[in-house]
Design a protein around this motif. Sequence first.
Motif, PDB file in Angstrom:
ATOM      1  N   LEU A  64       2.717   1.207  -2.231  1.00  0.00           N
ATOM      2  CA  LEU A  64       3.734   1.311  -3.284  1.00  0.00           C
ATOM      3  C   LEU A  64       5.085   0.853  -2.756  1.00  0.00           C
ATOM      4  N   VAL A  65       5.400   1.203  -1.522  1.00  0.00           N
ATOM      5  CA  VAL A  65       6.645   0.728  -0.915  1.00  0.00           C
ATOM      6  C   VAL A  65       6.600  -0.791  -0.766  1.00  0.00           C
ATOM      7  N   ALA A  66       5.435  -1.336  -0.432  1.00  0.00           N
ATOM      8  CA  ALA A  66       5.291  -2.792  -0.335  1.00  0.00           C
ATOM      9  C   ALA A  66       5.600  -3.462  -1.675  1.00  0.00           C
ATOM     10  N   ILE A  67       5.097  -2.897  -2.757  1.00  0.00           N
ATOM     11  CA  ILE A  67       5.368  -3.454  -4.090  1.00  0.00           C
ATOM     12  C   ILE A  67       6.857  -3.336  -4.417  1.00  0.00           C
ATOM     13  N   HIS A  68       7.447  -2.195  -4.105  1.00  0.00           N
ATOM     14  CA  HIS A  68       8.880  -1.985  -4.333  1.00  0.00           C
ATOM     15  C   HIS A  68       9.709  -3.037  -3.585  1.00  0.00           C
ATOM     16  N   LEU A  69       9.405  -3.262  -2.317  1.00  0.00           N
ATOM     17  CA  LEU A  69      10.156  -4.235  -1.521  1.00  0.00           C
ATOM     18  C   LEU A  69       9.930  -5.655  -2.012  1.00  0.00           C
ATOM     19  N   ALA A  70       8.716  -5.941  -2.473  1.00  0.00           N
ATOM     20  CA  ALA A  70       8.442  -7.273  -3.032  1.00  0.00           C
ATOM     21  C   ALA A  70       9.305  -7.516  -4.267  1.00  0.00           C
ATOM     22  N   CYS A  71       9.411  -6.513  -5.122  1.00  0.00           N
ATOM     23  CA  CYS A  71      10.249  -6.643  -6.323  1.00  0.00           C
ATOM     24  C   CYS A  71      11.708  -6.832  -5.938  1.00  0.00           C
ATOM     25  N   LYS A  72      12.181  -6.087  -4.945  1.00  0.00           N
ATOM     26  CA  LYS A  72      13.551  -6.236  -4.477  1.00  0.00           C
ATOM     27  C   LYS A  72      13.809  -7.651  -3.955  1.00  0.00           C
ATOM     28  N   SER A  73      12.853  -8.180  -3.219  1.00  0.00           N
ATOM     29  CA  SER A  73      12.996  -9.527  -2.670  1.00  0.00           C
ATOM     30  C   SER A  73      13.076 -10.571  -3.781  1.00  0.00           C
ATOM     31  N   LEU A  74      12.270 -10.402  -4.818  1.00  0.00           N
ATOM     32  CA  LEU A  74      12.289 -11.325  -5.952  1.00  0.00           C
ATOM     33  C   LEU A  74      13.589 -11.198  -6.734  1.00  0.00           C
ATOM     34  N   ARG A  75      14.043  -9.980  -6.940  1.00  0.00           N
ATOM     35  CA  ARG A  75      15.264  -9.756  -7.713  1.00  0.00           C
ATOM     36  C   ARG A  75      16.497 -10.324  -7.020  1.00  0.00           C
ATOM     37  N   SER A  76      16.498 -10.280  -5.703  1.00  0.00           N
ATOM     38  CA  SER A  76      17.654 -10.779  -4.952  1.00  0.00           C
ATOM     39  C   SER A  76      17.669 -12.303  -4.849  1.00  0.00           C
ATOM     40  N   GLY A  77      16.543 -12.940  -5.186  1.00  0.00           N
ATOM     41  CA  GLY A  77      16.438 -14.388  -5.021  1.00  0.00           C
ATOM     42  C   GLY A  77      15.966 -14.796  -3.639  1.00  0.00           C
ATOM     43  N   GLU A  78      15.710 -13.816  -2.777  1.00  0.00           N
ATOM     44  CA  GLU A  78      15.218 -14.096  -1.430  1.00  0.00           C
ATOM     45  C   GLU A  78      13.841 -14.749  -1.478  1.00  0.00           C
ATOM     46  N   SER A  79      13.041 -14.359  -2.488  1.00  0.00           N
ATOM     47  CA  SER A  79      11.693 -14.907  -2.674  1.00  0.00           C
ATOM     48  C   SER A  79      11.577 -15.491  -4.074  1.00  0.00           C
ATOM     49  N   THR A  80      10.719 -16.486  -4.209  1.00  0.00           N
ATOM     50  CA  THR A  80      10.419 -17.043  -5.540  1.00  0.00           C
ATOM     51  C   THR A  80       9.104 -16.510  -6.077  1.00  0.00           C
ATOM     52  N   MET A  81       8.246 -16.043  -5.183  1.00  0.00           N
ATOM     53  CA  MET A  81       6.975 -15.418  -5.539  1.00  0.00           C
ATOM     54  C   MET A  81       6.641 -14.445  -4.415  1.00  0.00           C
ATOM     55  N   ALA A  82       5.820 -13.445  -4.698  1.00  0.00           N
ATOM     56  CA  ALA A  82       5.502 -12.461  -3.662  1.00  0.00           C
ATOM     57  C   ALA A  82       4.054 -12.033  -3.758  1.00  0.00           C
ATOM     58  N   LEU A  83       3.460 -11.764  -2.590  1.00  0.00           N
ATOM     59  CA  LEU A  83       2.171 -11.086  -2.491  1.00  0.00           C
ATOM     60  C   LEU A  83       2.451  -9.661  -2.036  1.00  0.00           C
ATOM     61  N   ALA A  84       2.109  -8.694  -2.877  1.00  0.00           N
ATOM     62  CA  ALA A  84       2.282  -7.281  -2.544  1.00  0.00           C
ATOM     63  C   ALA A  84       0.902  -6.674  -2.367  1.00  0.00           C
ATOM     64  N   CYS A  85       0.643  -6.117  -1.188  1.00  0.00           N
ATOM     65  CA  CYS A  85      -0.730  -5.791  -0.803  1.00  0.00           C
ATOM     66  C   CYS A  85      -0.846  -4.380  -0.234  1.00  0.00           C
TER      67      CYS A  85
END
Length: 590
Positions: free
Chosen positions: A177-198
């Motif tokens: 769940l923390v992995a999914i949370h951090l993936a969303c944060k990365s996408l929201r900040s523009g740091e990532s364009t897509m994410a794999l949350a596992c």
Amino acid sequence: MKIAVVGIGCRFPGAQGPDEFWQLLREGKDMTREVPADRFNVEAVYAPESGTPGKTASRKGAFIDQIDKFDAEFFQVSAKEAAKMDPQQRLLLMSAWDALEDAGQPPSRVAGSRTSVFVGMMNADYWDLQHRNGIADMDLYSFTGMHQRSLASGRLSYAFDLRGPSVTIDAACASSLVAIHLACKSLRSGESTMALACGVNLVLTPHENVMYSQVGMMAPDGRCKFGDASANGFVRAEGIGVLVLKPLERALADGDRVRAVILGSAVSNDGRSKDTLTAPSVVGQEAAIRWAYEDAGIAAAEVDYVEAHGTGTRIDLVELNALSAILAPNRPADRPCIVGSVKTNIGHAEGAAGVAGVIKTVLCLQNGEVPPNLHFDTPHPKLDWDAMPLLIPTRAHALGSADKRAIASVSGQGISSTNACIVLTQADPVAQHTSAEAGRPHAVTLSAPNPAGLDAVCRSFLASLEDGEAGKRHSLRDIAYTTTQRRAQHASRVAFVAASHDELALSLRRHLAGGTSGSFGHGAADDEAGADALRRRLQQIADAYMAGNEVDWSDAAESGGRLVDLPSYPWQLDRHWLDVSRLETNRSAA
């Protein structure tokens, strides 16, 4: 920013892939069983009384089949390296491929991109087995394959050439769940364009079973009985889940299929709001849930479903009280919030428990239904159920309506006192458009790294075209679009030009029987169709494709094609494992 869930890959006890997982949930199956012999000798460590030194009070768990198998050739991994790779890494690789395929994101699209990888993982049993094998057998592959958990995320980034952040998270049972949370944060900040949350978890040794039993956390009957008066512990489980996430606007612009939408998330810690480090805390859990709802911009009274941590331990009482306190204000008396736990079906998957709950919730939102919660017969007497705005379902319940998109949240906790909450909602309905031209020919491509794999792909695809199967329900236009423009194109390949599902199935049968590629659909009854200019054009492109050329299908394809569910890649599996004979020899010598 809203985040779209555009792809799912998963392996849970009794299910491979989201379709099988949803079927398992709808049918109310309990996948726990006695510990299989290929994990460890449960007889040697079993005693019926909790707290017996060196013993576990449970003989059961929930397990994934064939964890020793891996398609090493597909990922260009040598047999020697594959044997030293933690099977958690191997299963993550295959599940991540499944998820990217489900999302219609072939490697050519993601290679070199700012795609991030966040993996929740808390156990490293394979390293424990390797360590017992002795230091003489340790090498670089032991280091990269087992010793360093950071390699679980790094392995995925390397395999798919992903250039965004790559992080392995250990927050105990809240890890994924923390992995999914951090993936969303990365996408929201523009740091990532897509994410794999596992998330990933395998049970290979009895050590944790014994430790948990010493403090009465293991259910002797091997069942998680969330909210029930008979709840007496949890049962350990295995699981692998991968979500492909994108900003919603980007996903819609790219023509992706949106399974559900993440509205917000939050993570908290209990701090010193309780007597001991490992005790659960109402304060900490309320904080994570409240903050997640604030991040999502919703009122608690709007939430229709909560996927609880729900282990069947003392945490249940704390969690249900926390949920009641937050969900009750302004909630209509005739609309209780449905609360369930996937652990009643597949056990507690620990590092992968959170992603299992999120995948279940995505499927609930997608299908507009909450499946039954198992093992709930007598509500726990220490809870005032009449005053709680909660309903634990013992049968399927409808979720959402024509005038209100359903909202759900997923809660999780870790023994490190970390709490996490993810808030999701249903995606906007997509209009279903049929093919504009009846009888129009389409090109369908299938491929694999080698001829044996290609035959397996063709057989799997042919099976999907049987009456009642998913392939038969999709339009030929959408099948063509998905295979030609949203799937990987490997070296061994075949292309079929067909104007109907039956013609496509006939072409597949001819190919598998040894027919010549490129001459499909030109029987005596097809002379007129064979002379059609579009069919000839498609066949020319198909011939170029089968010759190994890169081709552009978009010019000859019918417009309006959509990404649809098709069979995932049928893995060509071989056994890869430690040299057990040497392990046993070293044990005897010790």
